[in-house]
Design a protein around this motif. Structure first.
Motif, PDB file in Angstrom:
ATOM      1  N   CYS A 143       6.995   1.006  -2.483  1.00  0.00           N
ATOM      2  CA  CYS A 143       7.036   1.718  -1.303  1.00  0.00           C
ATOM      3  C   CYS A 143       5.920   1.788  -0.790  1.00  0.00           C
ATOM      4  CB  CYS A 143       7.606   2.934  -1.218  1.00  0.00           C
ATOM      5  SG  CYS A 143       7.661   3.977   0.367  1.00  0.00           S
ATOM      6  N   THR A 144       5.611   0.891   0.462  1.00  0.00           N
ATOM      7  CA  THR A 144       4.444   1.014   1.205  1.00  0.00           C
ATOM      8  C   THR A 144       4.417   1.998   2.503  1.00  0.00           C
ATOM      9  OG1 THR A 144       3.857  -0.993   0.369  1.00  0.00           O
ATOM     10  CG2 THR A 144       2.433  -0.264   2.673  1.00  0.00           C
ATOM     11  N   VAL A 145       3.469   3.032   2.618  1.00  0.00           N
ATOM     12  CA  VAL A 145       3.586   4.036   3.715  1.00  0.00           C
ATOM     13  C   VAL A 145       2.192   3.605   4.717  1.00  0.00           C
ATOM     14  CG1 VAL A 145       3.524   6.122   4.443  1.00  0.00           C
ATOM     15  CG2 VAL A 145       4.699   5.458   2.301  1.00  0.00           C
ATOM     16  N   SER A 146       2.504   3.794   5.908  1.00  0.00           N
ATOM     17  CA  SER A 146       1.090   3.748   6.730  1.00  0.00           C
ATOM     18  C   SER A 146       1.409   4.641   7.789  1.00  0.00           C
ATOM     19  CB  SER A 146       1.233   2.301   7.432  1.00  0.00           C
ATOM     20  OG  SER A 146       2.463   2.002   8.105  1.00  0.00           O
ATOM     21  N   GLY A 147       0.386   5.173   8.530  1.00  0.00           N
ATOM     22  CA  GLY A 147       0.198   6.193   9.294  1.00  0.00           C
ATOM     23  C   GLY A 147       0.425   7.691   8.843  1.00  0.00           C
ATOM     24  N   LEU A 148       0.172   7.835   7.679  1.00  0.00           N
ATOM     25  CA  LEU A 148       0.375   9.159   7.034  1.00  0.00           C
ATOM     26  C   LEU A 148      -0.788   9.096   6.058  1.00  0.00           C
ATOM     27  CD1 LEU A 148       2.592  11.345   7.146  1.00  0.00           C
ATOM     28  CD2 LEU A 148       3.323  10.556   5.015  1.00  0.00           C
ATOM     29  N   VAL A 202       7.638   3.376   6.496  1.00  0.00           N
ATOM     30  CA  VAL A 202       7.999   3.307   5.069  1.00  0.00           C
ATOM     31  C   VAL A 202       8.543   2.361   4.884  1.00  0.00           C
ATOM     32  CG1 VAL A 202       8.962   4.465   3.316  1.00  0.00           C
ATOM     33  CG2 VAL A 202       7.937   6.091   5.088  1.00  0.00           C
ATOM     34  N   VAL A 203       8.213   1.483   3.993  1.00  0.00           N
ATOM     35  CA  VAL A 203       8.863  -0.006   3.576  1.00  0.00           C
ATOM     36  C   VAL A 203       9.127  -0.092   2.102  1.00  0.00           C
ATOM     37  CG1 VAL A 203       9.042  -2.326   3.716  1.00  0.00           C
ATOM     38  CG2 VAL A 203       7.925  -0.937   5.831  1.00  0.00           C
ATOM     39  N   CYS A 218      13.089   5.253  -0.141  1.00  0.00           N
ATOM     40  CA  CYS A 218      11.534   5.976  -0.205  1.00  0.00           C
ATOM     41  C   CYS A 218      11.549   6.892   0.751  1.00  0.00           C
ATOM     42  CB  CYS A 218      10.605   4.908  -0.223  1.00  0.00           C
ATOM     43  SG  CYS A 218       8.636   5.545  -0.278  1.00  0.00           S
ATOM     44  N   ALA A 219      10.835   8.059   0.918  1.00  0.00           N
ATOM     45  CA  ALA A 219      10.581   8.940   1.916  1.00  0.00           C
ATOM     46  C   ALA A 219       9.317   9.781   1.512  1.00  0.00           C
ATOM     47  CB  ALA A 219      11.858   9.922   1.734  1.00  0.00           C
ATOM     48  N   ALA A 220       8.843  10.599   2.863  1.00  0.00           N
ATOM     49  CA  ALA A 220       7.530  10.978   2.844  1.00  0.00           C
ATOM     50  C   ALA A 220       7.691  12.108   3.923  1.00  0.00           C
ATOM     51  CB  ALA A 220       6.502  10.016   3.293  1.00  0.00           C
ATOM     52  N   TYR A 258       5.287   3.757  -6.267  1.00  0.00           N
ATOM     53  CA  TYR A 258       5.944   2.911  -7.286  1.00  0.00           C
ATOM     54  C   TYR A 258       7.280   3.824  -7.999  1.00  0.00           C
ATOM     55  CZ  TYR A 258       2.159  -0.316  -6.613  1.00  0.00           C
ATOM     56  OH  TYR A 258       1.160  -0.947  -6.028  1.00  0.00           O
ATOM     57  N   LEU A 259       8.381   3.209  -8.344  1.00  0.00           N
ATOM     58  CA  LEU A 259       9.182   3.881  -9.356  1.00  0.00           C
ATOM     59  C   LEU A 259       9.561   2.949 -10.357  1.00  0.00           C
ATOM     60  CD1 LEU A 259      11.194   6.393  -9.667  1.00  0.00           C
ATOM     61  CD2 LEU A 259      12.893   5.306  -8.726  1.00  0.00           C
TER      62      LEU A 259
END
Length: 124
Positions: A22-27, A4-5, A96-98, A80-81
């Motif tokens: 916020c870019t998320v990978s692996g999810l 999460v970045v 950012c969280a997931a 995005y926010l």
């Protein structure tokens, strides 16, 4: 491995706007519950906005309703926010969280994956 970045923080004058990304990978982005949290110095972390588009559920903290908008770009796996009408009380580190839990929540302890944070500073 989930990553999460966040990006997009900065210094802005009161009344101004910023957009956090916020870019998320692996999810599986489309099914995950995603959220934005913030923590100001000396204060506890608080939920700002969360969303799960699989269930079309969104949450906004009362202190940002009408000013902030959470959105996503599935193709880019990016959250995005959009923050408008910022005031000095919005100054904080934003995270950012997931979570891949299907149960919607905007409580921080329910989120498994966190970014490193991006600083937002609003000057008066």
């Amino acid at each position: 491995q989930v990553q999460v970045v966040e990006s997009g923080g900065g210094l802005v004058q009161a009344g101004g706007s910023l957009r956090l990304s916020c870019t998320v990978s692996g999810l599986t982005f489309g099914r995950a519950t995603m959220g934005w949290f913030r923590q100001a110095p000396g204060k506890e972390r608080e939920g700002v906005s969360c969303a799960n588009w699989g269930s079309y559920t969104t949450y906004y903290a009362e202190f940002v309703q009408g000013r902030f908008t959470i959105s996503r770009d599935n193709a880019k796996s990016t959250l995005y926010l959009q923050m408008d009408s910022l005031n000095p009380e919005d100054t904080a580190m934003y995270y950012c969280a997931a979570t891949d839990s299907t149960a919607f929540s905007c409580m921080g302890r329910k989120f498994s994956y966190w970014g490193q944070g991006t600083q937002v500073t609003v000057s008066s």
